[in-house]
Each structure stands twice: as C-alpha cells, then as structure tokens.
Write a protein that holds these residues in place. Structure first.
Motif, short mmCIF file in Angstrom:
data_model
loop_
_atom_site.label_atom_id
_atom_site.label_comp_id
_atom_site.label_asym_id
_atom_site.label_seq_id
_atom_site.Cartn_x
_atom_site.Cartn_y
_atom_site.Cartn_z
N ALA A 188 -10.99 11.89 -2.28
CA ALA A 188 -10.40 10.56 -2.62
C ALA A 188 -10.86 9.38 -2.03
O ALA A 188 -11.46 9.72 -0.91
CB ALA A 188 -8.95 10.67 -2.10
N GLY A 189 -10.82 8.32 -2.59
CA GLY A 189 -11.82 7.17 -2.09
C GLY A 189 -12.18 6.19 -3.10
O GLY A 189 -11.57 6.51 -4.29
N PRO A 190 -12.77 5.08 -2.85
CA PRO A 190 -13.10 4.04 -3.80
C PRO A 190 -13.78 4.61 -4.89
O PRO A 190 -14.75 5.62 -4.80
CB PRO A 190 -13.96 3.04 -3.05
CG PRO A 190 -13.59 3.36 -1.50
CD PRO A 190 -13.23 4.69 -1.37
N LEU A 247 -3.32 4.63 -0.17
CA LEU A 247 -3.88 4.23 -1.37
C LEU A 247 -3.78 2.71 -0.90
O LEU A 247 -2.76 2.30 -0.43
CB LEU A 247 -3.00 4.50 -2.63
CG LEU A 247 -2.89 6.00 -3.07
CD1 LEU A 247 -2.46 5.89 -4.23
CD2 LEU A 247 -4.47 6.55 -2.82
N PRO A 248 -4.80 1.95 -1.08
CA PRO A 248 -4.69 0.52 -0.81
C PRO A 248 -3.80 -0.14 -1.78
O PRO A 248 -3.21 0.04 -2.96
CB PRO A 248 -6.09 0.08 -1.37
CG PRO A 248 -6.66 1.05 -2.34
CD PRO A 248 -6.07 2.30 -1.86
N SER A 264 -5.10 3.72 -8.85
CA SER A 264 -5.82 5.08 -8.28
C SER A 264 -5.78 6.00 -9.70
O SER A 264 -4.58 6.25 -10.04
CB SER A 264 -5.04 5.70 -7.28
OG SER A 264 -4.70 4.61 -6.19
N ASP A 320 -9.82 1.51 -9.10
CA ASP A 320 -10.41 1.14 -7.97
C ASP A 320 -10.39 2.23 -7.02
O ASP A 320 -11.27 2.28 -6.17
CB ASP A 320 -9.13 0.11 -7.23
CG ASP A 320 -8.78 -0.86 -8.04
OD1 ASP A 320 -9.79 -1.57 -8.45
OD2 ASP A 320 -7.45 -1.09 -8.29
N TRP A 321 -9.54 3.46 -7.20
CA TRP A 321 -9.53 4.49 -6.48
C TRP A 321 -9.49 5.68 -6.89
O TRP A 321 -9.04 5.81 -8.26
CB TRP A 321 -8.23 4.44 -5.44
CG TRP A 321 -8.17 4.89 -4.16
CD1 TRP A 321 -7.71 6.24 -3.85
CD2 TRP A 321 -8.75 4.55 -2.87
NE1 TRP A 321 -7.57 6.48 -2.35
CE2 TRP A 321 -8.29 5.51 -2.11
CE3 TRP A 321 -9.39 3.39 -2.52
CZ2 TRP A 321 -8.90 5.42 -0.64
CZ3 TRP A 321 -9.59 3.27 -1.30
CH2 TRP A 321 -9.30 4.35 -0.30
N SER A 334 0.82 -1.30 0.03
CA SER A 334 -0.03 0.07 0.02
C SER A 334 1.09 1.25 0.01
O SER A 334 2.18 1.03 0.22
CB SER A 334 -0.97 0.01 1.04
OG SER A 334 -0.23 0.07 2.60
N SER A 352 -3.76 -1.87 -6.25
CA SER A 352 -4.73 -1.11 -6.61
C SER A 352 -4.43 -0.07 -7.84
O SER A 352 -3.25 0.18 -8.09
CB SER A 352 -5.56 -0.20 -5.64
OG SER A 352 -4.35 0.80 -4.89
#
Ligand SMILES: Nc1ncnc2c1ncn2[C@@H]1O[C@H](COP(=O)(O)OP(=O)(O)OP(=O)(O)O)[C@@H](O)[C@H]1O
Ligand SMILES: Nc1ncnc2c1ncn2[C@@H]1O[C@H](COP(=O)(O)OP(=O)(O)OP(=O)(O)O)[C@@H](O)[C@H]1O
Ligand SMILES: [Mg+2]
Ligand SMILES: [Mg+2]
Lengths: 355, 225, 250, 225, 355
Positions: free
Chosen positions: E213-215, E22-23, E28, E200-201, E2, E26
C-alpha cells in the motif's frame, strides 16, 4: 452452425431492429454504449422477449418465424446474463449440474471437472451462492452456461467483474469451446481490447440499430465507423508460426508480405495464428529506427488518415496485403507530413502482439 | 380420552390430511396462475377465493348443506348420477373443508410465487428446463417455507374447523364427528373435565408438531428468495 | 314393518336405511341440553336390549335443518314442540310418533353466594345484576326466562343488557365462569353436576312460565326405533329423566 | 334487514376494523422480529402464534371466557385494577378476535418480510436511513401486497368469526351482537328468508370490497421484490 | 479527512486482516484477484460486517473501536455496491433523492441536476429500475451514492459494466468530487489501467492481506510487488503545464528534469497536473530516433531490470528524479544489452500520456 436472424422488438422508448448473419463456429462481439440494446438482442435470440416479430435460424433449423416459436428451453442456448442469476437454493455444484442433467451431459463426468477447474470454482462447489464474492458468482454462472454444451452461446458482459488473471484463463477457453462444439458465440462487452483477440466478427450497435457488422479486421480498420467505437481501435492479422526463440520465449511469424516477432504461443511450428494489434501500440517512423526495444518494425504505406478526437489522428497502414491502424498525435502527423501513399515504417511494440 | 373421542380424533386427522393435500394440489396451479396472470379475471377469482372467510362457518355450512342435499339441485344431480349423497358423509366434509380453508392455502402460496422473479425462470429455461420442470426444480424449493405456512394454516384451520363440519357432517361418530365437535359436545354437555383433557392433549400435540415444523423450517431456512 | 312415510326425501331415506341396516345402531339426534340425560338413557337401554344407540347432540334448529336435508337420523329428541310439529307437517317423520318425553324445569342460578336464595327474592332486584339468558328466539328456555322476567316487570329495562347465550349450556358457561352474576338455566344442568354446582339456585315455580315441553319423533321407522320409543315411555326411563331434573309427562 | 341486524352489522364492522388495526400494529414488529431473528425462541413463538388455529373457536372462546371472567385470575386482576370486566364487552370481543385472527396477519407479513433481502436494508443504511426509517421507507412499500393480504385475511376472518364471539360476547345488542351471530340466529330459528337476505348482502358487499382491493393491488402491483 | 483503520474479520474459509492509513482527499484503489477480500474490506469500513474487531477513524472522528460502533446510517458513507441494488419500488429520481433527503441535500437543487446530468440519467428519472439496462442501473447507483455528499466514498467496481464513453465522463467526475468534498475515496477495480489516472494511493490485496500500500507511483514502480498485479504496470508523474499547441491540441509539460508533449488538459498554463504512463507504452532505444510519430523521447538511465512473465522484461528507468516503467520483450533487452546504469532513451507514445 451459422446464425441468421432478423429481429424487431419495440419498447415505448426503444426499438431494436437488427439483422444478423453470423458465420458458423465463430465468436461475434457485440459492442455499443449503455442502453444501445445489446442485452435485448441476446434475449431475443434466446426467445426471452415475447411479442417480437423475429426470424431466427441457427445451424439450419428455424428457431422462430412468423408461424412458430420454439420455446427457450428447447433452444439449447447457453446464456450468461449480465447479473449472475444463480439459483439461491442450489449449491455451486448444483447450479452447474442443473443444465447438464437437462441436456444429456454426465453431471459428474470429465467435462464437469474440466469446466470447474478452468473457471477455478472447484473449491466453491459446496458453497451456496449467497456466500460467494461477485467474481466468484460470475464464474459459476459462466460454468453453468458452458456446461450444457449449447448450440448457441450468448455471453452478456461475462467477464466484467473479473480480474485479469481469470480473464486470461477464461477467454481462451471460450475460444476453444467454440472450436470443440463448433458453435457460434455472441459476446457482449465494453472492452474491445479484452476480446478482440478471440473475436471473429464484430457487431456495432447504436440505439437498437446495427451500425456495422463484419469480420473483425474489416470493421476495425474502417475509418468510417463512428468515433465512439474507436477508443480502443485495433486491428487483427493472420499469420503462421515459422520459428521459435526458446530462450526469449518468442515466435517468429510470417503473414502475407510481413513478418513479426511475438510472445510465443506454444503452438506447433507451422500453425496459423491470429494477432491483434491495438492502434495505440503502433507508431510511425519515416526511417527504420535502430537500437530500439521495439522488435517489430515493418515497412508500410499510408492508406488514409482520419482525425480521432481533438489531438489525435488515426492512420490506416497497409503492410503487405493487410491493413493495420496506428493512433498518433496530430502534431506528429503534421511533423512527419503523413499523407496517403507515403512509404513509412510501422513500429509495433513486440509485447503488444497477442496470439 | 374415550373411545368415541379417539374415533373423532381419527376422523379429524383423516379430514385434515385429505383437505390439506387436496388444497395443496389444487392450490398450487391456482396460486401460480394468480401470481403470473395479467387477466382481468384475476381480481374476481381472488375475491371469490377469499369470500368463504367472510361468512360465519355455520352459515357457510348451512348453504353447503343446501347445495349438497340430495333433495334439490345440484346435490340431486350428484345423487342421480352416483347413487350417493354427499351430505353427512366424509366426502361432503372434505368438500366443505376444502372450500372453507382455501384462502389459507392460496394466499401464502400466491404471495410466495409472486416473489419468484421472472429472471429466475428465464435462467431455468435457458438451461433446458421446461416450465413444469422449472416449477418443480426451482420454484418449489425456493418457496418451501410458504408451502409449510400454507400447509400449517390449511391443516390447522381444518382441525379447528367446526361450524361447517357441524352443519354438513351431522357429527356421526366414526364418520363425520370430528374432534372439534367432540370437544364442543363435551363443553355443551357441561363435561368440563373431558373437554379440558382433550383440549389439553390437542394443544400439546399441536404445539409440539408446530414447534417441530418451525424448527425444521429454521434449520433449512438459510436460502432466501 | 315397511316404512310408511311419504316425503320429498322419502325414497332416499329408504335407500339409505337398507344400506345401513346391518349396522343396526340407532342414530338419535338429541337437543344439547338433554344430551347427558340421553346418554344415561342410552346406557340403560343398551343394557336391556341388543340394539346399539348413537347419540348426536346439537341445537334443535340445526338438527331441523339437517333433517329436512336428508340427515340419516332415526329418532329426534327435540328441545321444543315447534320443530317436531313442523317436521310432522312437512312429512319428515313417522306419523303418529310425536310425543312429549320430558318437561324442562327452569332455575335461576348463580355461582356466587349471596345473590340467589331458595325463595327467589332475587326476582325483585333482578335488574341490579348481569343476568344471562338463552336467546328467546332460539331456545324454549329463553322464552320461559323472558316470561319470568316480564312477570317481574323487568323486561323492558333489561332487554338490551341481558347476556344472551345460544342455548342454556352457554348460559351455564357464562354463569359458571363468573362472567354473569346469575342466569336462567335448566335444572338438569345444575344437578347433573353431581349437586356440587357452586353457588345457589332457585327452582322457578312452574306457574311463572309456560311448560317447556320437549318432544320426540321417529324419523325413520324400524323395529329398533319403535322399541327405543317404547323404552322412552317406560318407568325406568322416566325415573332417569326425572332424577336428571326434568318432569315427565303423566 | 331489521334494525337489530343493522346494529349487528355496525358492531361487526367496528370489531373487524379494531381487530385488523390492532393486529397490524402488533403484528408488524412481531412478524419483523420473527423474520430476522436467529433466536432459539423463534419456533416457540411461531408455534404459539399458530396455535389458536387448532382449537375449535367455541372451545377457544370457552377458555377465553374463563380467562376474562372477573371471578378468577387474570380477569379478576383486570377487574380490581380497572373496575371493569372484559367478559361480555366489546373490548373483550376485540381481545378474543385479536388472538384468534393473529396467525392470519402474522404469517403473510412474516413471509413477506423474509423476502426482503438484507442487501436492501444495507443500502438504506448507507444512504443514512435509520433502521426504523428504512423499515418505513423501504420495507413497507416493498411488502405492500402482503399487508393487503394480511389485512383482508384478518378482517374477513373477524367478520366471519363466530365461535369465540358466541362464547365471550353474550350477544348484547349494539355491544357484542355481531352479524355472524345474527345470521346464525335466523338459521336456528328457521327464519331462512332473513338468513338468506343478510348472507346475500354480506356476500355481495364483501365480494365488491374484495374485488376493489384486488383490482387496486393489481394496478399498483408492478413492483416486485 | 484521512482514514486510519485496522480491520480484522473472520469467515470459516477466509480471514481479512488489513491495516490502512489513507491520506485525506485522496483516491485509493484496491486491487486484487476475485475473492481476495476487496468487497469485505469496503463492507467493514461501512460498518456492514458485524462481529468485527475493528478500529476505524475517519477525519479525526472514531467510527469504531472496541468500546463503541457508530451504526452505518450515521457514518455518512457513500457506497456503490458491486451489484446496483436499486430500490425496486422507487423510480430513478426517487432512488437518487432517497439519500439526499436523509443527508440534508436539497433533493431537487443544482447538485441533483449536476449529478444526474453527468451520469447521463436525466432521461431515466421517471422510470422504475427493473426497466433499465445493466449499465443504466449502475449509473443510477453511482448517482445515488454521490448525491449524499458523503464523508467517505466506497466504490465497488462501479464502472465494470459501463462503456468507455461513460467511464471517461464519470472517472474525472469522481476525481472532482473528491476535491470538492475533500473526502477520501476507496475504489475497487480490476482495471488498473482505467483508474490509475485518478488514483493517488494503491492498496494491493491478496487472500485478505494487504500485500502493498502506498502512493501509486511508489507501488507501481516497485519491481518487488507480485507478478499478478503487474499486467497493467504503469507509473505516474507530476508535471507543470508550460505552453500550448492549440492547433494540435497539445500541451508542453515540464517535470523535474524532463519535458513532455501531451494531449491538452485544458488546464491553465502553469497548473500542476499528473501523468500516468503505462509500461507497455514505453519503449527503449539506445539512440535518439528521428522521424518518428512518437513525440516524447526522453533521455533516461536504466535503474533495474526484472523478468515479467516468460518473454518480457520490466525495466525501471530514471528520468530526471522520477522513475517510470517500460515493459519490453526479453529478446530486446538482450539485443540492446540493457543493464542498470546504461543511458538510454525512453520513447513514450504521446497519445498514451493522460492527465
Ligand atoms: N456471505 C459470505 N459468506 C461466506 N463467505 C463469503 C461471503 N461473502 C464472501 N465470502 C468469501 O470471502 C472471501 C472474500 O470475498 P469478497 O467478496 O470480499 O471478495 P472480492 O475481493 O470482493 O472478490 P470479487 O472481485 O470476486 O468481488 C471470498 O473467499 C468469498 O468466497
Ligand atoms: N424491461 C424493460 N422495460 C422497458 N425498457 C427497457 C427494459 N429493459 C431495457 N429497457 C430499455 O431498452 C434499451 C436497451 O436496453 P438493453 O438492456 O438492451 O441495453 P444494453 O445495450 O444491454 O445496455 P447495458 O450495456 O447498459 O447493459 C434501454 O434504453 C433500456 O432503458
Ligand atoms: Mg445489457
Ligand atoms: Mg467483490
């Protein structure tokens, strides 16, 4: 000023062999995969490729034939290159003014102000190119080319690195410039979607060869053009503004045998405008749906059907005297038993109609 | 500094200025041509330009003397045509210095010119700049720092030049005696004190000049190719 | 008096002579080793005469090359007899003006103490030092030095390790800087430094080497040139020349 | 060509090679530093590098002689430490030539280095190249032609060098007698025929060498900055 | 791996002040207008902007804090710059291999072949960059960055100058790379449309500040985000493949409380896939339409309505437990009397659903 050109240019691995006849005061979009010769075509028109065997005529004056070649700097051609190519030693203002001075424009007059404002670079005028972001550089390059009031405007993917807001501001401006200067514009892009609303003419290039060329709608609704050009298939209509719903900011338009509601263009009632309809925004029903958010539901007749990829079908519909495209799943085509001659309804998502 | 030394200083400066200016004027088109051409003649010209470097200056001066001498061709031709002999004159010195310092001006310019991308010239052309205009308005400002280098090398090399000047100049005070020879003469006649003084002044003045040029270059040197 | 020379470059010299007549400054090309003395002579001469004198010092070989290529010199004070003789043969001088104006004296000098003494004992152990000499092919002082070294039986083993200068001024620098232990230089160079040249020197007896005659010639005749040559033979001039470390012709 | 002249040729080549190699070795980091630094010391260093140009070589040689002499500092220090005097040795010549030819190597390199964009180095870094690695694998190949120019100027200037060598060399056959002095000697001693021969050979050999270098440069010169 | 980062960087006219978390594994997408600091953000993560006051941690190892900074060349970060920046002295193959050699990859092994094949540059391997077209250069640059198998992949508008066919090939590949290498990918683009299917993000940047910011779906269906980001509003759903209509190349999917027909993903029956639905592809009806080419008509409940420009309305619909967006004309919203809580049907053009 119309453009007629016959261009032949050879590289070891690549031959460009194109014949063009573009209408005056028009925007022609050149479309083709990476490496198909778009840039090379523009460069040849500008006189930047030597050893070519070209004939180029712009607005009645011969730019190149087998007897003589007018050098680039006398051609009055505005060129926005694929990379921005700003002069590193000049500030933004200097870059924009460079061509103006050399083409009889007042380098600090109204036109300079207008261009820098529309391209949103007034705050950058005092900066050197190397301190600009990618999109900022690209906007300066566009301003610089437009500023010379060229007789032929060549744009090589000018908006590729710009955000949507900028695009929505610059595209109509290019369209206006064409009308004001009455010049032909040749515009290379990979995003038909983005440009189809201002394009008059379409040129499809493949491996250096013109696969198809003609008025936008003729090409777009021609199911014979190769698949690869059709991802963003759409069609273009002409119509007249009839009335206005001010509350909802919508215009009511009529064309030859059809009528539509579209987002208001703010043009005066009675003016003629153009519409572009993406095939993906058109669905087909057998009966007239009620209670739907889709504003525009027009009676239509199926002209032809052609497969489009594995799961989809491209349907050419006749609405009045015009053809438009609809892209639907093949499953739907089967379920609805679509076939040429069938009377259907074309549902056009109101928001997808653009003037 | 004696009066004679001052005279020599004056001749030196005149010579260095004249040589540098002439070299920049003829070096610019030559270097530009060399940087753009694909002619087969290119390596020949490049080799010729670099050649004066190889011969010791006094020897080069000796051959120049033979060339310029009114006693034989081609000097005699010039003499017959103009009634004027180039050997032992300021003009002769300028010719010698130009030849001798040529590579120091051509090479940095040519290198810089090669770094100017064709793309940049293409843009200028589409904006209505003729080749000459584009050269003036785009190439020159982009290679400014190479011009400074070229001018410094050319100027400095002419100031420090010695062998060629000694031979074809004849070190006539006020006309062809330059500072380098004056210092040399002092050293040769064992007048170390005078030699130290002039060398010291020359060093200091040169250092300050070079320092100022380089500082200026740094300040305005933001823009790279 | 009209110029009487006949030579390849004669006509041109005539032309230039009339052109530069007004200047009336005599241009005298002088061998580097004699330049300081020449300047002293010039000062003395100018105090007695209306003529002006410009001294142009340089190596005799270079002056020769320049003269045969038309250098605008009036008088040539060479470092040897060879070049003036050649010039006479080739018709570049005013005939009959060639004569010896000074005879050089060779010394062996060291800037360090304890190497050279006034008796010249060093000569026996010469091969133990780094010795600087003028190039015997270019400079008469070099020829003389070679004769001295040969006479002491050192030439063969020293020939390739000698430090060579183009002329005796260079030899002087080599020694003065301490880079060479000792060197054969002109007496004039050590005493013209006001007698305070460091170290010690040995005046080499004349019998050890062929006299170093330095000759003068008039290249372009004029009243001033003839006048200066006459001065060069005067007692005043001879006094200056001999206090500068040269012998004068009897 | 006499045996002595051949010996001189050999010394000359050794000297020019040694000088050029040393100059490229020390010139590379120095020029790189100069092209990247924003230090205030930069113009000072630049001026110092260019200074040797200004003084006549013989005079520069004279001061070098004073410096190298074992009789005083700093030559005495070297002498005490190594038991070795640098004056009149091949090593001394190399030091003198390196100083004197320095600007001809530094300046073209520095100019070329300035033309290498920071962007290019950034890419190399993201691809895992350490600064040294990036210099070797990206900068060097991009400025190849400047290295050729620098090497030619440095080499040729050393071959033609004369004044400095005259002063600190002492013309010892096989050790410090170089070709330029040999030619000079022939001229001075009126052996014009020999002078012509050696000069002619030198000219021809140099021309062919330069021509080959420039032809090679042209062939591989497709890649620009 | 991450990514957590706190980045602060000042320029005379511009301050970047961003915090990211950030995951792992993923993609982004960074979205924002020209000059909003996207490039600067990526450069800071790569360690290319000095004098920053950052804290960057990738996959547990600290790349930068106030004590030490790991230099760029040790960060193992793949960076595709906005301009292609190829090494002019190396051929295409040399460019791609440059990073491989320095990161323990076999420079002529399978991976090299795979990358050059997918980026369609196998025919170009022996050419120098200056002889490539713009799109060709860009593809080489992408190949070069992917080839090092980085621990963090930064892409600055990598597909801007590419044609649709290339985009459709490269985008899924980037998505696959993320899964194979299990790395975070940060992707700058101006074309949400194009990327939302793999993202994803989502990170929205404005003037150097993270606006949201987010999914992806959380951000896209949030009607509070500024207008400028919503031109291409869309939503993302998760679903499972249930059955397949091989004849029409369609998959039948079910999600939490809904089912859909989509173009077949060729994933095995039972696998979970993601769907992205552009707001413009969704229309709203009060009754279930019959005889329409629109395959997917799902019962839905209006969650909220918000104006979207002058003539349009963005409607958030709940389908099962998921939210999706519909963009319709305000006139339709009025005509249909839409209001929160109303039960409607969402018509989703089958062809617009992408896996
Ligand atoms: N080298 C620089 N020096 C000074 N200012 C800079 C420099 N590079 C960028 N800027 C400024 O910093 C801000 C952010 O730039 P950045 O390149 O990050 O924008 P961006 O979001 O990538 O834009 P784009 O979409 O146009 O590429 C802009 O205002 C830009 O003008
Ligand atoms: N300088 C060059 N030398 C040799 N070949 C070139 C050169 N420039 C382009 N080509 C080749 O010519 C063909 C056409 O190139 P062109 O630049 O016109 O393509 P394009 O349609 O503009 O592509 P893109 O969309 O990628 O910019 C390509 O195959 C390309 O590799
Ligand atoms: Mg292109
Ligand atoms: Mg950017």
């Amino acid at each position: 000023m119309s453009v007629t050109a016959k261009i032949r240019f050879e590289r070891p691995d690549f031959v460009l062999d194109a014949e063009l006849a573009l209408p005056a005061q028009s925007i022609s979009v050149v479309f083709g995969v990476s490496g198909s010769g778009k840039t090379t075509l523009l460069r040849s028109l500008a006189g930047l490729e030597s050893h070519t065997d070209n004939r180029i005529e712009v607005g009645g004056s011969v730019w190149q034939d087998n007897k003589r070649t007018i050098p680039t700097h006398l051609r009055k051609v505005g060129f926005v290159f694929q990379e921005s190519r700003l002069f590193p030693h000049l500030k933004v203002a200097g870059n924009v003014r460079y061509g103006m001075k050399r083409n009889g424009q007042d380098p600090s007059g109204k036109y300079f102000e207008r261009i820098t404002r529309i391209l949103d670079i007034t705050d950058l005028l005092d900066r050197f190119p190397e301190s600009l972001s990618g999109g900022e550089q690209q906007r300066v390059a566009i301003a610089r080319a437009l500023a010379i009031k060229p007789e032929l405007l060549l744009l090589d993917e000018p908006l590729a690195s710009l955000d949507l807001a900028s695009k929505q501001k610059i595209l109509p401006f290019i369209s206006r410039i064409r009308n004001e200067l009455k010049i032909p514009v040749i515009y290379v892009t990979h995003s038909l979607d983005e440009v189809v609303r201002i394009a008059d003419w379409l040129i499809l290039l493949d491996s250096g060869r013109v696969v198809a060329a003609g008025p936008v709608n003729e090409i777009l609704t021609n199911p014979d053009i190769p698949l690869m050009f059709r991802y963003d298939a759409s069609s273009v209509l002409e119509a007249t503004v009839q009335e206005r719903d001010i509350e909802h900011h919508l215009d009511f338009l009529t064309g030859d045998g059809y009528s539509l509601w579209v987002q208001s263009s703010d043009q005066p009632i009675g003016s003629a405008i153009r519409l572009s309809i993406a095939a993906r925004d058109v669905s087909v029903t057998l009966s007239h749906a009620q209670d739907t958010s889709i504003l525009n539901i027009l009676p239509a007749v199926v002209e032809s059907l052609s497969p489009d990829g594995e799961s989809r079908t491209l349907v050419v519909l006749r609405i009045g005297s015009q053809l438009i495209l609809a892209r639907i799943t093949s499953r739907s085509a089967t379920l609805l038993k679509l076939e040429p001659g069938l009377a259907v309804f074309a549902q056009i998502k109101g928001v997808a109609v653009i003037s | 500094m004696s009066e004679a030394d001052l005279g020599a200083l004056f001749v030196t400066l005149r010579l260095a200025f004249a040589t540098t200016i002439i070299l920049l004027l003829i070096g610019t088109p030559l270097a530009w041509w060399l940087s753009r051409t694909r002619s087969r003649a290119k390596p020949v010209i490049e080799a010729l330009v670099a050649l004066p470097l190889i011969l010791p200056p006094t020897v080069l001066g000796f051959y120049l003397l033979l060339l310029l001498s009114p006693a034989r061709f081609p000097g005699s031709l010039i003499y017959d045509l103009t009634g004027y002999s180039l050997a032992f004159t300021f003009s002769g010195l300028v010719i010698g210095s130009v030849l001798y310092s040529m590579p120091f001006v051509i090479q940095p310019l040519q290198n810089a010119f090669s770094g100017v991308r064709q793309e940049t010239l293409e843009v200028a052309a589409t904006l209505g700049a003729s080749p000459v205009d584009a050269f003036r308005s785009v190439v020159l400002p982009m290679v400014r720092s190479a011009y400074i280098t070229a001018a410094i090398l050319g100027f400095a090399h002419t100031v420090g030049e010695f062998g060629v000047v000694l031979m074809i100049g004849g070190s006539i005070p006020g006309e062809t005696q330059v500072l380098s020879i004056a210092i040399y003469d002092h050293v040769e006649s064992l007048e170390y004190a005078q030699a130290h003084t002039i060398s010291g002044i020359l060093f200091l003045v040169s250092f300050i000049l070079l320092f100022l040029v380089y500082t200026g270059k740094r300040k305005s040197g933001m823009m790279r190719l | 008096t009209a110029p009487v020379r006949v030579s390849a470059a004669g006509g041109q010299n005539e032309l230039r002579q009339t052109a530069s007549h007004q200047k009336a400054a005599l241009r005298i090309a002088v061998a580097s080793n004699f330049a300081l003395t020449a300047r002293a002579l010039a000062n003395d001469y100018e105090s007695q005469s209306a003529n002006r004198v410009v001294i142009i010092s340089g190596s005799t070989g270079k002056h020769y090359a320049q003269i045969i290529n038309g250098a605008p010199f009036d008088i040539f004070l060479a470092a040897d007899t060879l070049r003036p003789a050649l010039l006479e043969e080739e018709g570049f001088i005013d005939t009959g003006t060639r004569r010896t104006y000074a005879i050089g004296r060779l010394v062996l000098w060291s800037a360090k103490s304890g190497i050279v003494d006034e008796e010249g004992h060093i000569l026996e152990r010469l091969d133990q030092y780094r010795i600087a000499v003028a190039n015997e092919r270019l400079a008469p002082y070099g020829v003389a030095a070679r004769e001295v070294i040969s006479g002491a039986q050192h030439w063969n083993q020293m020939r390739d390790s000698l430090i060579r200068g183009e002329n005796i001024s260079q030899v002087y620098h080599f020694v003065a800087s301490g880079g060479a232990d000792a060197g054969f230089v002109a007496l004039s160079s050590v005493i013209n430094r006001g007698g305070d040249a460091p170290g010690a020197y040995w005046i080499i007896p004349q019998k050890l080497y062929t006299p170093i005659d330095q000759q003068a010639v008039i290249l372009r005749s004029s009243l001033a040139a003839i006048d200066f040559m006459a001065y060069l033979g005067s007692e005043d001039a001879k006094a200056i020349i001999s206090t500068s470390g040269y012998r004068v012709p009897q």
